[in-house]
Design a protein around this motif. Structure first.
Motif, PDB file in Angstrom:
ATOM      1  N   GLY A 121      -4.824   6.328  95.251  1.00 46.85           N
ATOM      2  CA  GLY A 121      -5.508   5.483  96.231  1.00 46.85           C
ATOM      3  C   GLY A 121      -6.831   6.075  96.675  1.00 46.85           C
ATOM      4  N   ILE A 122      -6.859   7.380  96.935  1.00 47.09           N
ATOM      5  CA  ILE A 122      -8.094   8.037  97.369  1.00 47.09           C
ATOM      6  C   ILE A 122      -9.145   8.005  96.258  1.00 47.09           C
ATOM      7  N   LEU A 123      -8.721   8.262  95.023  1.00 46.36           N
ATOM      8  CA  LEU A 123      -9.662   8.232  93.901  1.00 46.36           C
ATOM      9  C   LEU A 123     -10.218   6.823  93.683  1.00 46.36           C
ATOM     10  N   VAL A 124      -9.387   5.810  93.841  1.00 38.09           N
ATOM     11  CA  VAL A 124      -9.861   4.423  93.699  1.00 38.09           C
ATOM     12  C   VAL A 124     -10.844   4.087  94.814  1.00 38.09           C
ATOM     13  N   LEU A 125     -10.537   4.498  96.049  1.00 38.92           N
ATOM     14  CA  LEU A 125     -11.458   4.264  97.165  1.00 38.92           C
ATOM     15  C   LEU A 125     -12.798   4.964  96.924  1.00 38.92           C
TER      16      LEU A 125
ATOM     17  N   PHE B  17     -22.977  23.051 105.426  1.00 37.52           N
ATOM     18  CA  PHE B  17     -23.162  21.802 104.696  1.00 37.52           C
ATOM     19  C   PHE B  17     -21.931  21.471 103.868  1.00 37.52           C
ATOM     20  N   ALA B  18     -21.401  22.469 103.162  1.00 40.73           N
ATOM     21  CA  ALA B  18     -20.251  22.252 102.273  1.00 40.73           C
ATOM     22  C   ALA B  18     -19.037  21.733 103.022  1.00 40.73           C
ATOM     23  N   GLU B  19     -18.811  22.250 104.211  1.00 38.96           N
ATOM     24  CA  GLU B  19     -17.607  21.882 104.964  1.00 38.96           C
ATOM     25  C   GLU B  19     -17.744  20.540 105.685  1.00 38.96           C
ATOM     26  N   ASN B  20     -18.967  19.985 105.722  1.00 42.55           N
ATOM     27  CA  ASN B  20     -19.176  18.745 106.454  1.00 42.55           C
ATOM     28  C   ASN B  20     -19.744  17.626 105.587  1.00 42.55           C
ATOM     29  N   GLN B  21     -19.544  17.729 104.297  1.00 40.74           N
ATOM     30  CA  GLN B  21     -19.931  16.640 103.398  1.00 40.74           C
ATOM     31  C   GLN B  21     -18.659  16.028 102.808  1.00 40.74           C
ATOM     32  N   PRO B  22     -18.734  14.793 102.334  1.00 43.58           N
ATOM     33  CA  PRO B  22     -17.515  14.055 101.953  1.00 43.58           C
ATOM     34  C   PRO B  22     -16.678  14.692 100.852  1.00 43.58           C
ATOM     35  N   VAL B  23     -17.307  15.336  99.875  1.00 47.21           N
ATOM     36  CA  VAL B  23     -16.559  15.850  98.731  1.00 47.21           C
ATOM     37  C   VAL B  23     -15.519  16.877  99.145  1.00 47.21           C
ATOM     38  N   THR B  24     -15.861  17.768 100.083  1.00 48.51           N
ATOM     39  CA  THR B  24     -14.925  18.823 100.475  1.00 48.51           C
ATOM     40  C   THR B  24     -13.644  18.249 101.067  1.00 48.51           C
ATOM     41  N   SER B  25     -13.750  17.297 101.973  1.00 45.22           N
ATOM     42  CA  SER B  25     -12.543  16.720 102.581  1.00 45.22           C
ATOM     43  C   SER B  25     -11.712  15.975 101.546  1.00 45.22           C
ATOM     44  N   ILE B  26     -12.372  15.288 100.605  1.00 42.76           N
ATOM     45  CA  ILE B  26     -11.645  14.558  99.561  1.00 42.76           C
ATOM     46  C   ILE B  26     -10.950  15.530  98.617  1.00 42.76           C
ATOM     47  N   VAL B  27     -11.670  16.586  98.219  1.00 45.28           N
ATOM     48  CA  VAL B  27     -11.097  17.597  97.330  1.00 45.28           C
ATOM     49  C   VAL B  27      -9.908  18.290  97.989  1.00 45.28           C
TER      50      VAL B  27
ATOM     51  N   THR C 117      -7.993  17.204 100.352  1.00 50.17           N
ATOM     52  CA  THR C 117      -6.871  16.263 100.476  1.00 50.17           C
ATOM     53  C   THR C 117      -6.120  16.132  99.166  1.00 50.17           C
ATOM     54  N   ILE C 118      -6.858  15.916  98.076  1.00 52.27           N
ATOM     55  CA  ILE C 118      -6.226  15.757  96.762  1.00 52.27           C
ATOM     56  C   ILE C 118      -5.503  17.036  96.354  1.00 52.27           C
TER      57      ILE C 118
ATOM     58  N   VAL D 123      -1.475  17.908 104.439  1.00 50.70           N
ATOM     59  CA  VAL D 123      -2.896  17.571 104.269  1.00 50.70           C
ATOM     60  C   VAL D 123      -3.687  17.698 105.569  1.00 50.70           C
ATOM     61  N   GLY D 124      -3.014  17.701 106.703  1.00 47.32           N
ATOM     62  CA  GLY D 124      -3.703  17.842 107.980  1.00 47.32           C
ATOM     63  C   GLY D 124      -4.655  16.692 108.242  1.00 47.32           C
TER      64      GLY D 124
END
Length: 253
Positions: free
Chosen positions: A144-148, A200-210, A212-213, A222-223
């Motif tokens: 679901g996250i990857l599709v989103l 920057f790394a901790e506050n951009q979208p990729v880090t939270s998505i990575v 989580t996955i 997952v917190g």
């Protein structure tokens, strides 16, 4: 909404998918670079990178999947640009079909083709030793996250495809997106980064998505990362959808 929207969208999806299956090199091309990067980082750099996992491919895979998606959506921009240049979109506008069905056909094609690419990459990762203790529900959550994420970036690609002045300009926007995972926790923990880069790394979208996955695949809590990841994906998707439809409708006027 046109009462025939879903049937029109299905026709547009079938049209785009036929182009994909007649030219499978698009999917192959999307897979080659992420797989090459995965091989390079696991077998060349993996021994020198300190992570909290015994198998580096387990740590690396989420970021590789996001890079594959960022690479794959450039083809959506390319296909939209070519439809615009050839006057195909204008021809569709002259027909009694739902206007937005044309865009949705391209967007859903992106989702389907990217899912195929991700499956190929996961199979290669399994051959390289990737293992997951996650059950069905965590895997569904990852899907679901990857599709989103794919939907969000595809609508960004739609803006580029409709606004681009050249083929290169329409597809070049994906390069910064491909580079973004490198400044995140996709390859190394952010603790090792300088303060400014780490912020920057901790506050951009990729880090939270990575994160989580990675947590879902390792069957760990997952917190708050999952909510941040969903907020990023849904927020980007809604904003990009609004601007893509605006550009599209201006061209249709």
């Amino acid at each position: 909404m046109n009462k025939y929207f879903f049937s029109d969208m299905n026709v547009m999806l079938g049209r785009s998918m036929r182009h994909i299956f007649r030219s499978m090199d698009t999917i192959i091309t999307v897979c080659i670079t992420p797989i090459a990067m995965m091989l390079l980082f696991v077998y060349v750099f993996g021994g020198a990178i300190q992570t909290d996992t015994d198998n580096y491919v387990n740590y690396l895979l989420p970021g590789i999947l996001l890079i594959a998606i960022a690479s794959g959506i450039s083809y959506t921009a390319y296909r939209l640009f070519m439809d615009k240049q050839r006057g195909i979109i204008e021809r569709f506008h002259s027909m009694p079909i739902a206007r937005s069905a044309v865009l949705w056909g391209h967007v859903l094609t992106s989702v389907v083709s990217n899912v195929i690419s991700l499956i190929v990459i996961i199979v290669v990762a399994l051959i390289m030793g990737f293992r997951s203790s996650a059950g069905i529900l965590p895997w569904l959550a990852v899907t679901g996250i990857l599709v989103l994420f794919t939907l969000a970036l595809t609508w960004v690609a739609a803006i580029a495809g409709l606004s681009g002045k050249s083929v290169e300009g329409a597809s070049a926007f994906s390069y910064p997106l491909i580079f973004l995972p490198f400044i995140s926790s996709a390859f190394v923990p952010t603790d090792s980064m300088p303060k400014v880069v780490r912020a920057f790394a901790e506050n951009q979208p990729v880090t939270s998505i990575v994160e989580t996955i990675r947590a879902l695949l390792s069957n760990q809590p997952v917190g708050n990362d999952i909510w941040i990841a969903l907020a990023w994906c849904i927020g980007i998707m809604l904003v990009a959808y609004f601007f893509a439809m605006r550009v599209y409708n201006q061209r249709a006027a």
